[in-house]
Design an enzyme around this catalytic site. Structure first.
Site, PDB file in Angstrom:
ATOM      1  N   ASP A  15       0.819  -1.155  -0.406  1.00 38.75           N
ATOM      2  CA  ASP A  15      -0.263  -0.072  -0.135  1.00 38.75           C
ATOM      3  C   ASP A  15       1.041   1.349  -0.091  1.00 38.75           C
ATOM      4  O   ASP A  15       2.085   0.881   0.021  1.00 38.75           O
ATOM      5  CB  ASP A  15      -0.717  -0.216   0.953  1.00 38.75           C
ATOM      6  CG  ASP A  15      -1.538   1.251   1.482  1.00 38.75           C
ATOM      7  OD1 ASP A  15      -2.186   1.626   0.679  1.00 38.75           O
ATOM      8  OD2 ASP A  15      -1.315   1.726   2.710  1.00 38.75           O
ATOM      9  N   ASP A  17      -0.221   4.750   0.874  1.00 32.38           N
ATOM     10  CA  ASP A  17      -0.196   5.919   2.586  1.00 32.38           C
ATOM     11  C   ASP A  17      -0.506   5.231   3.367  1.00 32.38           C
ATOM     12  O   ASP A  17      -1.043   4.364   3.769  1.00 32.38           O
ATOM     13  CB  ASP A  17      -1.717   6.550   1.725  1.00 32.38           C
ATOM     14  CG  ASP A  17      -1.953   7.394   0.948  1.00 32.38           C
ATOM     15  OD1 ASP A  17      -1.819   8.517   0.966  1.00 32.38           O
ATOM     16  OD2 ASP A  17      -2.927   7.778   0.151  1.00 32.38           O
ATOM     17  N   GLU A  24      -0.684  11.070   5.510  1.00 31.25           N
ATOM     18  CA  GLU A  24      -1.698  11.998   5.651  1.00 31.25           C
ATOM     19  C   GLU A  24      -1.600  12.862   6.484  1.00 31.25           C
ATOM     20  O   GLU A  24      -2.904  13.899   5.815  1.00 31.25           O
ATOM     21  CB  GLU A  24      -2.709  10.310   5.904  1.00 31.25           C
ATOM     22  CG  GLU A  24      -3.138   9.577   5.482  1.00 31.25           C
ATOM     23  CD  GLU A  24      -4.011   9.558   3.823  1.00 31.25           C
ATOM     24  OE1 GLU A  24      -4.804  10.771   4.074  1.00 31.25           O
ATOM     25  OE2 GLU A  24      -4.224   8.504   3.224  1.00 31.25           O
ATOM     26  N   GLY A  58      -9.996   6.872  -1.064  1.00 30.37           N
ATOM     27  CA  GLY A  58     -10.457   7.949  -2.351  1.00 30.37           C
ATOM     28  C   GLY A  58     -11.172   9.271  -1.158  1.00 30.37           C
ATOM     29  O   GLY A  58     -11.575   9.289  -1.041  1.00 30.37           O
ATOM     30  N   HIS A  83     -11.182  17.710  -5.354  1.00 28.86           N
ATOM     31  CA  HIS A  83      -9.881  17.353  -5.778  1.00 28.86           C
ATOM     32  C   HIS A  83      -8.630  17.333  -6.177  1.00 28.86           C
ATOM     33  O   HIS A  83      -7.692  16.846  -6.218  1.00 28.86           O
ATOM     34  CB  HIS A  83     -10.294  15.587  -6.003  1.00 28.86           C
ATOM     35  CG  HIS A  83     -10.032  14.253  -6.400  1.00 28.86           C
ATOM     36  ND1 HIS A  83      -8.956  13.923  -6.701  1.00 28.86           N
ATOM     37  CD2 HIS A  83      -9.399  13.692  -4.082  1.00 28.86           C
ATOM     38  CE1 HIS A  83      -8.010  13.131  -5.853  1.00 28.86           C
ATOM     39  NE2 HIS A  83      -8.305  12.734  -4.605  1.00 28.86           N
ATOM     40  N   LYS A  86      -6.758  19.815  -5.061  1.00 29.43           N
ATOM     41  CA  LYS A  86      -5.721  19.312  -3.574  1.00 29.43           C
ATOM     42  C   LYS A  86      -4.649  18.422  -4.674  1.00 29.43           C
ATOM     43  O   LYS A  86      -3.282  18.126  -4.071  1.00 29.43           O
ATOM     44  CB  LYS A  86      -6.861  17.730  -2.944  1.00 29.43           C
ATOM     45  CG  LYS A  86      -5.897  17.276  -2.142  1.00 29.43           C
ATOM     46  CD  LYS A  86      -6.246  16.081  -3.005  1.00 29.43           C
ATOM     47  CE  LYS A  86      -5.042  14.954  -1.694  1.00 29.43           C
ATOM     48  NZ  LYS A  86      -4.584  13.933  -2.224  1.00 29.43           N
ATOM     49  N   THR A 123      -3.373   1.139  -3.743  1.00 27.48           N
ATOM     50  CA  THR A 123      -3.373   2.094  -3.367  1.00 27.48           C
ATOM     51  C   THR A 123      -4.434   2.901  -3.710  1.00 27.48           C
ATOM     52  O   THR A 123      -4.728   2.417  -5.166  1.00 27.48           O
ATOM     53  CB  THR A 123      -2.161   3.093  -3.800  1.00 27.48           C
ATOM     54  OG1 THR A 123      -2.720   4.460  -2.933  1.00 27.48           O
ATOM     55  CG2 THR A 123      -1.618   3.479  -5.129  1.00 27.48           C
ATOM     56  N   SER A 126      -4.472   8.305  -6.237  1.00 28.30           N
ATOM     57  CA  SER A 126      -4.189   8.698  -7.716  1.00 28.30           C
ATOM     58  C   SER A 126      -3.388   8.643  -8.676  1.00 28.30           C
ATOM     59  O   SER A 126      -2.550   8.635  -7.339  1.00 28.30           O
ATOM     60  CB  SER A 126      -5.223  10.218  -7.549  1.00 28.30           C
ATOM     61  OG  SER A 126      -5.933  10.376  -6.508  1.00 28.30           O
ATOM     62  N   ASP A 181      -1.158  -0.372   6.051  1.00 33.06           N
ATOM     63  CA  ASP A 181      -1.153   0.142   7.700  1.00 33.06           C
ATOM     64  C   ASP A 181      -2.407   0.366   8.247  1.00 33.06           C
ATOM     65  O   ASP A 181      -2.787   0.680   9.159  1.00 33.06           O
ATOM     66  CB  ASP A 181      -0.761   1.271   7.621  1.00 33.06           C
ATOM     67  CG  ASP A 181      -1.805   2.153   6.816  1.00 33.06           C
ATOM     68  OD1 ASP A 181      -2.385   1.912   5.375  1.00 33.06           O
ATOM     69  OD2 ASP A 181      -1.665   3.641   7.025  1.00 33.06           O
TER      70      ASP A 181
END
Ligand code: XBP
Ligand code: MG
Length: 252
Positions: A15, A17, A24, A58, A83, A86, A123, A126, A181
């Protein structure tokens, strides 16, 4: 007669993040808040609030659910636009920021590479930023497969990302190990039938991980890794090690 186990580990699927880097709290959360500001919206996600919002995987879905909950009738369109903003902020932060890989994970990847075990990624983040981050943090690692939110129709905890990664690797679940995680990430891996090693991250330290093959607080010290991971893993993640991991997971 060969003494090699019949099904050696062929791939480890990471993974991103929380697993490869602590992205995060001071990364995505800050980028979402900058996007709210840029769009003139009066929202700011605090550290604890964002932790609760992570249950919605997401970024775009997270935004949409939040905006709908605040009465925005155009939540889907607004979330898409926010998004994009971001993501632009997050990418520039990956380029210029002080983001570091979690201690020990790069060394683990190099060990795997040197043992000819494929390294891959699955993941719900994006592709636009994931590829930048992988290149920046793990330049010497050739990822055999990179499955992102853009490649699937259903995000974690759905197993689709893991299934796609296995298909791209040409590996069966018995020949692979997932590293995660978070509870939704673990669910996704388990539902794709991969044994899953959980290395807990800041937002998920106190969570329960039923079905995990093993749960570690960090990759940091190999002796800690060795202490927490059963002895049969130390000689490599062989078919026998995977069988025992599965048995240990089932008995939890
Ligand atoms: C990560 C996510 C992502 C990130 C933000 O979960 O759910 O949404 O929070 O990235 P996991 P995007 O670690 O289980 O993959 O804004 O690109 O979605
Ligand atoms: Mg994660």
């Amino acid at each position: 007669m060969s003494t090699r186990p019949s099904h050696q580990l062929r791939a480890v699927v990471f993974d991103v993040d929380g697993t490869l880097a602590e992205t995060e709290r001071d990364g995505h959360r800050r980028a979402f808040n900058l996007a709210f500001r840029d769009h003139g919206l009066p929202y700011e996600w605090g550290v604890s609030e964002y932790g609760r919002l992570l249950a919605i995987t997401g970024g775009r879905r997270r935004l949409e659910a939040y905006l709908a909950g605040r009465g925005h009738t155009d939540a889907a369109t607004l979330a898409r636009s926010l998004h994009e903003t971001k993501t632009t902020h997050f990418i520039s932060w990956v380029h210029t920021g002080t983001l570091r890989a979690r201690p020990g994970v790069h060394e683990l990847m190099r060990d795997l590479r040197d043992r000819e075990v494929a390294v891959a990624v699955a993941t719900t983040g994006s592709r636009a930023w994931v590829t930048v981050l992988l290149k920046r943090l793990f330049q010497d690692i050739a990822f055999t497969a990179v499955v992102t939110a853009d490649d699937v129709t259903r995000l974690k905890p759905d197993p689709e990302a893991y299934r796609q990664a296995l298909a791209a690797l040409g590996a069966s679940p018995e020949e692979a190990l997932a590293v995660e995680d978070s509870p939704p990430g673990l669910d996704a891996a388990v539902r794709a039938h991969l044994p899953c090693l959980v290395v807990t991250s800041a937002y998920h330290r106190g969570a329960q991980f039923p079905g995990a093959a093993a749960v570690l607080p960090s990759y940091q010290a190999m002796d800690l890794f060795d202490a927490a991971v059963p002895a049969y893993l130390r000689g490599g993640v062989t078919a026998e090690a995977l069988r025992r991991l599965r048995a240990a997971a089932r008995s939890r």
